[in-house]
Design a protein around this motif. Structure first.
Motif, short mmCIF file in Angstrom:
data_model
loop_
_atom_site.label_atom_id
_atom_site.label_comp_id
_atom_site.label_asym_id
_atom_site.label_seq_id
_atom_site.Cartn_x
_atom_site.Cartn_y
_atom_site.Cartn_z
N TRP A 194 -90.60 61.41 64.85
CA TRP A 194 -88.97 61.35 65.81
C TRP A 194 -90.55 60.70 66.43
CZ3 TRP A 194 -84.53 61.33 64.97
CH2 TRP A 194 -84.27 61.91 64.39
N SER A 196 -92.24 58.37 66.63
CA SER A 196 -92.37 57.13 66.00
C SER A 196 -91.66 56.64 65.66
CB SER A 196 -93.41 57.32 64.46
OG SER A 196 -92.38 57.80 63.94
N LYS A 197 -90.78 56.90 66.16
CA LYS A 197 -89.07 56.12 66.10
C LYS A 197 -88.71 55.96 67.12
CE LYS A 197 -87.09 58.22 61.47
NZ LYS A 197 -86.31 59.34 60.93
N GLU A 285 -80.81 57.24 67.40
CA GLU A 285 -82.29 57.75 66.54
C GLU A 285 -82.95 58.82 68.01
OE1 GLU A 285 -82.57 54.30 66.47
OE2 GLU A 285 -82.42 54.95 64.39
N SER A 289 -81.56 62.60 67.33
CA SER A 289 -82.82 63.83 67.90
C SER A 289 -82.84 65.06 68.77
CB SER A 289 -83.88 62.93 68.72
OG SER A 289 -84.16 62.67 69.86
#
Length: 341
Positions: A194, A196-197, A285, A289
Motif C-alpha cells: 500500500w 508503494s501505491k 486506491e 485501502s
C-alpha cells in the motif's frame, strides 16, 4: 495546593490579567496538564505541555503553523482549536523550562465511546474532512512529532527484537500470542504494498473518539482536537484507528474474549463517512485501502502491547503485571474478527 507561579508570565505573554480564581483544571487527559480559563467574556484552554512524551515541541509548532497558514477555517464545518500566538508570535511559551500554550475553548461534549452508528458516521466524516481540508498541503513539509509512529514494518522488527531478548519464558499463552503476531508477516508485506501505491497526506494520526467535540445533542461535530500528532501519513491510518477504537464491541483492556467482535453497524457507518467525504478527493486506491487500515492499526497495537510486555512493561501504564499481555490478546481477537469481514 495548586501552584500558579507561572501565571504572571502567562498574563504578560498573552496580554491577560487573569487571577487564580479564574483558572480551574479541565478534562481527564493523561499527557498534558490542562486548565480552563475565564477571561472577560471568553474562555480559553491553557495547557502545560508534556515535552517528555512529545520530545519535539518545535516540530508540533512547525506543523500547527502550516495549518494556521494553509487551512481556511471557513471551509471546515467544525473548529480546529489551534494554539494562539503569544506576543512574540510563538505558539509555545517557555516559562521556567516548561512549555505552555493557549487555545480557544470549544463548547460541546467529549466522550470516550459512541452509542449509535450515526455518531460513528459523524466522527468518520469529521476526520475525513480534516484530511481533505489539507489535501493541497505537501505532506513532506510536515515534520514527525512522533517518529515512526505508525510504521508497521518497524514495529514488527521491534517485536522480533523483543522476542529474542526477553527475560520472560515464552510458553503457554505467551507463546500462542507471540506465534500469532509473528504470523502476521503477510499483513506487514501488504503494508509495504500500500505504501508503494498511495500518496502521503496530512493525517490526524490519533483518531480516537475523544479527540472530537460533539454538539450537546450529538447532531454534529463541533471540533477536531488533539492536533499534536498531525503528520504525513496514509488515509487508512486515520480510518483504521477509528475502526480499532470505535467498531469493537469491547474496550482494549477487556478480558471478555468471547465478546470481542466487530460492531458491524458502527463499522459500516465509519466506512460510509470516509467514503462519502473521500469521493472525488481520495484516489481509488485510497478508498480501497480503508478496510486494510482497521486490520493494520489493530495489528500494530498488538505488536506494541506484546513487545512492551516482553520488554518488562516499560512503556504503557499498567495496573497489573499481565495487562499488556491481555491487551495484546484483546487485539488478537479483534484482528481475527476484522480479517473475517
Amino acid at each position: 495546593m495548586q501552584s500558579f507561579s507561572w501565571l504572571p508570565e502567562v498574563n504578560r505573554l498573552y496580554g491577560f490579567q487573569i487571577t487564580e480564581n479564574k483558572i480551574r483544571p479541565f478534562g481527564d487527559g493523561h499527557i498534558h496538564q490542562t486548565f480552563l480559563i475565564d477571561w472577560e467574556d471568553k474562555k480559553f484552554i491553557l495547557q502545560r505541555f508534556n515535552h517528555q512524551v512529545f520530545q519535539f515541541p518545535e516540530r508540533i509548532s512547525h506543523n500547527h503553523d502550516i495549518l494556521i497558514r494553509e487551512i481556511d477555517p471557513e471551509k471546515l464545518p467544525f473548529i480546529l482549536p489551534l494554539p494562539i500566538p503569544n506576543m512574540h508570535g510563538e505558539l509555545f511559551s517557555v516559562i521556567d523550562g516548561q512549555y505552555f500554550r493557549l487555545a480557544p475553548f470549544v463548547e460541546g461534549k467529549c466522550v470516550n465511546e459512541v452509542d449509535y452508528p450515526h455518531q460513528a458516521y459523524l466522527a468518520a466524516k469529521a476526520f475525513a474532512q480534516f484530511i481533505v481540508a489539507g489535501i493541497h498541503i505537501k505532506a513532506s513539509l510536515l515534520q514527525e512529532s512522533i517518529p515512526n509512529f505508525h510504521d508497521l514494518q518497524l514495529r514488527y522488527q521491534q517485536l522480533l527484537q523483543s522476542v529474542s531478548s526477553t527475560q520472560r519464558q515464552v510458553k503457554g499463552e505467551l507463546k500462542e500470542l507471540v506465534d500469532f503476531y509473528l504470523d502476521q508477516k503477510k499483513l506487514v508485506e501488504e503494508y509495504a504494498l500500500w505504501k508503494s501505491k498511495l500518496p502521503l497526506r496530512m493525517t490526524h494520526s490519533d483518531t480516537k473518539i475523544n479527540n472530537l467535540i460533539y454538539a450537546d445533542d450529538f447532531s454534529k461535530v463541533n471540533a477536531v482536537i488533539d492536533l499534536d500528532t498531525i503528520m504525513a501519513g496514509y488515509v487508512f491510518y486515520d480510518f483504521g484507528d477509528l475502526v480499532r477504537t470505535v467498531a469493537c464491541t469491547e474496550g482494549e483492556s477487556s478480558q471478555n474474549w468471547e465478546n470481542i467482535k466487530v460492531d458491524m453497524p458502527k463499522y459500516a457507518a465509519l466506512l460510509k463517512g470516509f467514503q462519502e467525504v473521500g469521493e472525488g478527493a481520495f484516489t481509488k486506491e485510497e478508498i480501497q485501502s480503508l478496510p486494510y487500515g482497521g486490520q493494520m492499526m489493530t495489528c500494530i497495537m498488538g505488536f506494541r502491547f506484546l513487545a512492551d510486555y516482553l520488554n518488562g512493561n516499560v512503556y504503557y501504564t499498567i495496573h497489573y503485571e499481565e495487562q499488556n499481555l491481555h491487551r495484546a490478546k484483546n487485539q488478537m481477537f479483534l484482528l481475527k474478527a476484522l480479517q473475517r469481514i
